[in-house]
Design a protein around this motif. Structure first.
Motif, PDB file in Angstrom:
ATOM      1  N   ASN A  78     -16.453  -0.702  13.303  1.00 27.62           N
ATOM      2  CA  ASN A  78     -17.598   0.017  13.957  1.00 27.62           C
ATOM      3  C   ASN A  78     -18.115   1.130  13.062  1.00 27.62           C
ATOM      4  O   ASN A  78     -19.337   1.940  12.972  1.00 27.62           O
ATOM      5  N   ILE A  79     -17.181   2.048  12.581  1.00 21.65           N
ATOM      6  CA  ILE A  79     -17.259   3.154  11.477  1.00 21.65           C
ATOM      7  C   ILE A  79     -18.246   2.474  10.550  1.00 21.65           C
ATOM      8  O   ILE A  79     -18.940   3.353   9.941  1.00 21.65           O
ATOM      9  N   ILE A  80     -17.680   1.274   9.715  1.00 18.98           N
ATOM     10  CA  ILE A  80     -18.282   1.010   8.327  1.00 18.98           C
ATOM     11  C   ILE A  80     -19.718   0.373   8.911  1.00 18.98           C
ATOM     12  O   ILE A  80     -20.558   0.622   8.044  1.00 18.98           O
ATOM     13  N   TRP A  81     -19.918  -0.285   9.945  1.00 11.08           N
ATOM     14  CA  TRP A  81     -21.532  -0.734  10.371  1.00 11.08           C
ATOM     15  C   TRP A  81     -21.576  -1.015  11.736  1.00 11.08           C
ATOM     16  O   TRP A  81     -20.601  -1.635  12.521  1.00 11.08           O
ATOM     17  N   GLU A  82     -22.709  -0.618  12.215  1.00 12.29           N
ATOM     18  CA  GLU A  82     -23.065  -1.055  13.581  1.00 12.29           C
ATOM     19  C   GLU A  82     -24.381  -1.195  13.511  1.00 12.29           C
ATOM     20  O   GLU A  82     -25.352  -0.861  12.738  1.00 12.29           O
ATOM     21  N   GLU A  83     -24.845  -2.354  14.526  1.00 16.21           N
ATOM     22  CA  GLU A  83     -26.329  -2.552  14.559  1.00 16.21           C
ATOM     23  C   GLU A  83     -27.335  -1.439  14.720  1.00 16.21           C
ATOM     24  O   GLU A  83     -28.415  -1.469  14.147  1.00 16.21           O
ATOM     25  N   VAL A  84     -26.787  -0.577  15.565  1.00 16.20           N
ATOM     26  CA  VAL A  84     -27.520   0.506  15.892  1.00 16.20           C
ATOM     27  C   VAL A  84     -26.618   1.584  15.424  1.00 16.20           C
ATOM     28  O   VAL A  84     -25.618   1.918  16.106  1.00 16.20           O
ATOM     29  N   PRO A  85     -26.533   2.212  14.049  1.00 18.81           N
ATOM     30  CA  PRO A  85     -25.652   3.031  13.553  1.00 18.81           C
ATOM     31  C   PRO A  85     -25.455   4.217  14.474  1.00 18.81           C
ATOM     32  O   PRO A  85     -26.567   5.163  14.604  1.00 18.81           O
ATOM     33  N   SER A  86     -24.141   4.723  14.513  1.00 20.95           N
ATOM     34  CA  SER A  86     -23.896   5.947  15.224  1.00 20.95           C
ATOM     35  C   SER A  86     -24.040   6.984  14.128  1.00 20.95           C
ATOM     36  O   SER A  86     -24.244   6.691  12.861  1.00 20.95           O
ATOM     37  N   GLU A  87     -23.762   8.152  14.626  1.00 17.39           N
ATOM     38  CA  GLU A  87     -23.763   9.433  13.446  1.00 17.39           C
ATOM     39  C   GLU A  87     -22.765   9.286  12.488  1.00 17.39           C
ATOM     40  O   GLU A  87     -22.775   9.563  11.334  1.00 17.39           O
ATOM     41  N   GLU A  88     -21.444   8.817  13.118  1.00 21.68           N
ATOM     42  CA  GLU A  88     -20.488   8.576  12.415  1.00 21.68           C
ATOM     43  C   GLU A  88     -20.567   7.657  11.285  1.00 21.68           C
ATOM     44  O   GLU A  88     -20.265   7.806  10.215  1.00 21.68           O
ATOM     45  N   THR A  89     -21.220   6.318  11.693  1.00 20.51           N
ATOM     46  CA  THR A  89     -21.364   5.310  10.508  1.00 20.51           C
ATOM     47  C   THR A  89     -22.729   5.703   9.623  1.00 20.51           C
ATOM     48  O   THR A  89     -22.453   5.622   8.506  1.00 20.51           O
ATOM     49  N   GLN A  90     -23.392   6.410  10.263  1.00 16.88           N
ATOM     50  CA  GLN A  90     -24.488   7.178   9.008  1.00 16.88           C
ATOM     51  C   GLN A  90     -23.724   7.877   7.882  1.00 16.88           C
ATOM     52  O   GLN A  90     -23.990   7.924   6.677  1.00 16.88           O
ATOM     53  N   ARG A  91     -22.962   8.760   8.636  1.00 17.18           N
ATOM     54  CA  ARG A  91     -22.121   9.631   7.516  1.00 17.18           C
ATOM     55  C   ARG A  91     -21.214   8.573   6.551  1.00 17.18           C
ATOM     56  O   ARG A  91     -21.211   8.977   5.414  1.00 17.18           O
ATOM     57  N   TYR A  92     -20.685   7.813   7.127  1.00 15.63           N
ATOM     58  CA  TYR A  92     -19.851   6.767   6.212  1.00 15.63           C
ATOM     59  C   TYR A  92     -20.791   6.249   5.365  1.00 15.63           C
ATOM     60  O   TYR A  92     -20.338   6.231   4.130  1.00 15.63           O
ATOM     61  N   ASN A  93     -21.647   5.617   5.503  1.00 22.16           N
ATOM     62  CA  ASN A  93     -22.792   5.066   4.786  1.00 22.16           C
ATOM     63  C   ASN A  93     -23.262   5.986   3.514  1.00 22.16           C
ATOM     64  O   ASN A  93     -23.677   5.312   2.644  1.00 22.16           O
ATOM     65  N   MET A  94     -23.409   7.094   3.874  1.00 22.37           N
ATOM     66  CA  MET A  94     -23.935   8.087   2.979  1.00 22.37           C
ATOM     67  C   MET A  94     -23.012   8.303   1.765  1.00 22.37           C
ATOM     68  O   MET A  94     -22.904   8.289   0.667  1.00 22.37           O
ATOM     69  N   VAL A  95     -21.471   8.233   2.372  1.00 17.39           N
ATOM     70  CA  VAL A  95     -20.491   8.284   1.020  1.00 17.39           C
ATOM     71  C   VAL A  95     -20.008   7.167   0.363  1.00 17.39           C
ATOM     72  O   VAL A  95     -19.645   7.090  -0.586  1.00 17.39           O
ATOM     73  N   PHE A  96     -20.373   6.010   1.332  1.00 25.46           N
ATOM     74  CA  PHE A  96     -19.768   4.393   0.855  1.00 25.46           C
ATOM     75  C   PHE A  96     -20.843   3.337   1.009  1.00 25.46           C
ATOM     76  O   PHE A  96     -20.859   2.618   1.870  1.00 25.46           O
ATOM     77  N   PRO A  97     -21.928   3.908   0.138  1.00 30.46           N
ATOM     78  CA  PRO A  97     -23.077   3.056   0.564  1.00 30.46           C
ATOM     79  C   PRO A  97     -23.232   1.406   0.219  1.00 30.46           C
ATOM     80  O   PRO A  97     -23.732   0.672   0.510  1.00 30.46           O
ATOM     81  N   ASP A  98     -22.212   1.300  -1.028  1.00 34.22           N
ATOM     82  CA  ASP A  98     -21.743  -0.212  -1.313  1.00 34.22           C
ATOM     83  C   ASP A  98     -20.871  -0.934  -0.258  1.00 34.22           C
ATOM     84  O   ASP A  98     -20.923  -2.121  -0.580  1.00 34.22           O
ATOM     85  N   ILE A  99     -20.398  -0.363   0.790  1.00 32.27           N
ATOM     86  CA  ILE A  99     -19.504  -1.027   1.682  1.00 32.27           C
ATOM     87  C   ILE A  99     -20.344  -1.881   2.902  1.00 32.27           C
ATOM     88  O   ILE A  99     -21.244  -1.156   3.421  1.00 32.27           O
ATOM     89  N   LYS A 100     -20.412  -3.098   2.710  1.00 31.30           N
ATOM     90  CA  LYS A 100     -21.185  -4.021   3.575  1.00 31.30           C
ATOM     91  C   LYS A 100     -20.594  -4.951   4.305  1.00 31.30           C
ATOM     92  O   LYS A 100     -19.780  -5.556   3.831  1.00 31.30           O
ATOM     93  N   PRO A 101     -20.888  -5.332   5.480  1.00 31.72           N
ATOM     94  CA  PRO A 101     -19.934  -6.345   6.225  1.00 31.72           C
ATOM     95  C   PRO A 101     -20.449  -7.701   5.855  1.00 31.72           C
ATOM     96  O   PRO A 101     -21.635  -7.963   5.347  1.00 31.72           O
ATOM     97  N   ASN A 102     -19.660  -8.737   5.815  1.00 32.85           N
ATOM     98  CA  ASN A 102     -19.830 -10.030   5.098  1.00 32.85           C
ATOM     99  C   ASN A 102     -20.036 -10.870   6.649  1.00 32.85           C
ATOM    100  O   ASN A 102     -19.204 -11.083   7.564  1.00 32.85           O
TER     101      ASN A 102
END
Length: 300
Positions: A78-102
């Motif tokens: 849920n840190i890596i990806w959520e359908e409705v991104p949390s603030e924590e997920t948004q920060r994670y995606n800013m740091v690691f934009p290429d990490i996507k769920p299969n």
């Protein structure tokens, strides 16, 4: 050649350097007290590893019960990806934009990110209890969150034997050639896995609940244990020795078992002209050391 993690010269073997020992041994043990954020630390660490290793990451999150390990892997997911991104997920995606769920392999107890080849049998992360199946997995890292937490009490020799057998014969062999092991545990028994790992030479960080002055190390948070609560547990509810083990990470004798007097004779050394012994007597209930200790110095 300079060492990668410290400023030691190339001639220094680094036996005393904690960072270099961790780097060389690829293992670290953290001993922490109940309620100190052990699981949250490992969850954030696991998400960071996935971000850094991307498709190369193949992690096992192992705990004393499969349900607990599953909760941890879900939290990492849920840190890596959520359908409705949390603030924590948004920060994670800013740091690691290429990490996507299969999306074809995004389960609750095992999942895989885009870039992890489907031909590899191990996914990006899986959950396992200490009786769970991690055989056949090849891991880049094993994360152990309270591997030993038996129920019911008291702890039996059979429980200790079972969890150590799982570690020794199964989990220990799962990391690949460059794989690593990270464990966070609360001490529960002098012969629990954390105690054995320490005796085996694992680099160890110990985070006591009370510092050397008797003040709590974790303050300013609503979940933090107060000094009054910790002292009450030590003095009345839990007892001195259990408190020292669980909250201070130290194995000590109970007050009634304290060694108050040095033995009359330690050894005979007729060939030595001078023998000096310095004793530290474990004589007070409030001690933070374990038992009576002695240093012997001699001159021949």
């Amino acid at each position: 050649t300079e060492h990668p993690l410290c400023e030691c010269s190339g001639e220094h073997v680094c036996d005393a350097c904690f960072n270099c020992r961790v780097h060389r041994q690829k293992e670290i043990l953290i001993i922490a007290f109940p309620g100190s954020g052990k699981s949250a630390t490992l969850i954030e660490f696991a998400a960071w590893v996935v971000g850094r290793q991307a498709g190369r990451a193949s992690l096992a999150f192992v705990s004393y019960a499969w349900e607990k390990a599953k909760e941890r892997t879900q939290a990492v997911r849920n840190i890596i990806w959520e359908e409705v991104p949390s603030e924590e997920t948004q920060r994670y995606n800013m740091v690691f934009p290429d990490i996507k769920p299969n999306n074809k392999d995004w389960g609750s107890d095992t999942w895989r990110i885009v870039g992890r080849p489907p031909s590899l049998p191990s996914g990006t992360m899986l959950a396992a209890g200490y009786t769970g199946a991690v055989q056949g997995q090849r891991l880049s890292g094993a994360i152990m969150d309270d591997l030993f937490k038996p129920e019911p009490y008291p702890i039996s020799p059979g429980q200790l034997k079972a969890v150590w057998s799982f570690w020794l014969n199964i989990l220990r062999t799962r990391p690949n050639g460059t794989g690593w092991r990270v464990a966070i545990n609360t001490r529960l028994h002098e012969d629990d896995p954390a105690g054995r790992w320490q005796r085996d030479g694992w680099p160890t960080l110990r985070t006591p609940a009370l510092d050397e002055t008797g003040e709590p190390v974790w303050v300013g948070d609503e979940d933090a244990l107060t000094k009054e609560a910790l002292n009450k547990y030590r003095e009345t509810e839990g007892g001195f020795a259990p408190f020292m083990m669980q909250y201070q990470g130290l194995v000590v004798a109970a007050p009634e078992d304290a060694q108050l007097q040095p033995p009359a004779l330690v050894f005979k050394a007729p060939q030595l002209s001078t023998i000096i012994q310095v004793w530290d007597l474990a004589e007070t209930i409030a001690r933070t050391s374990s038992e009576t200790a002695c240093v012997t110095m001699a001159k021949g």
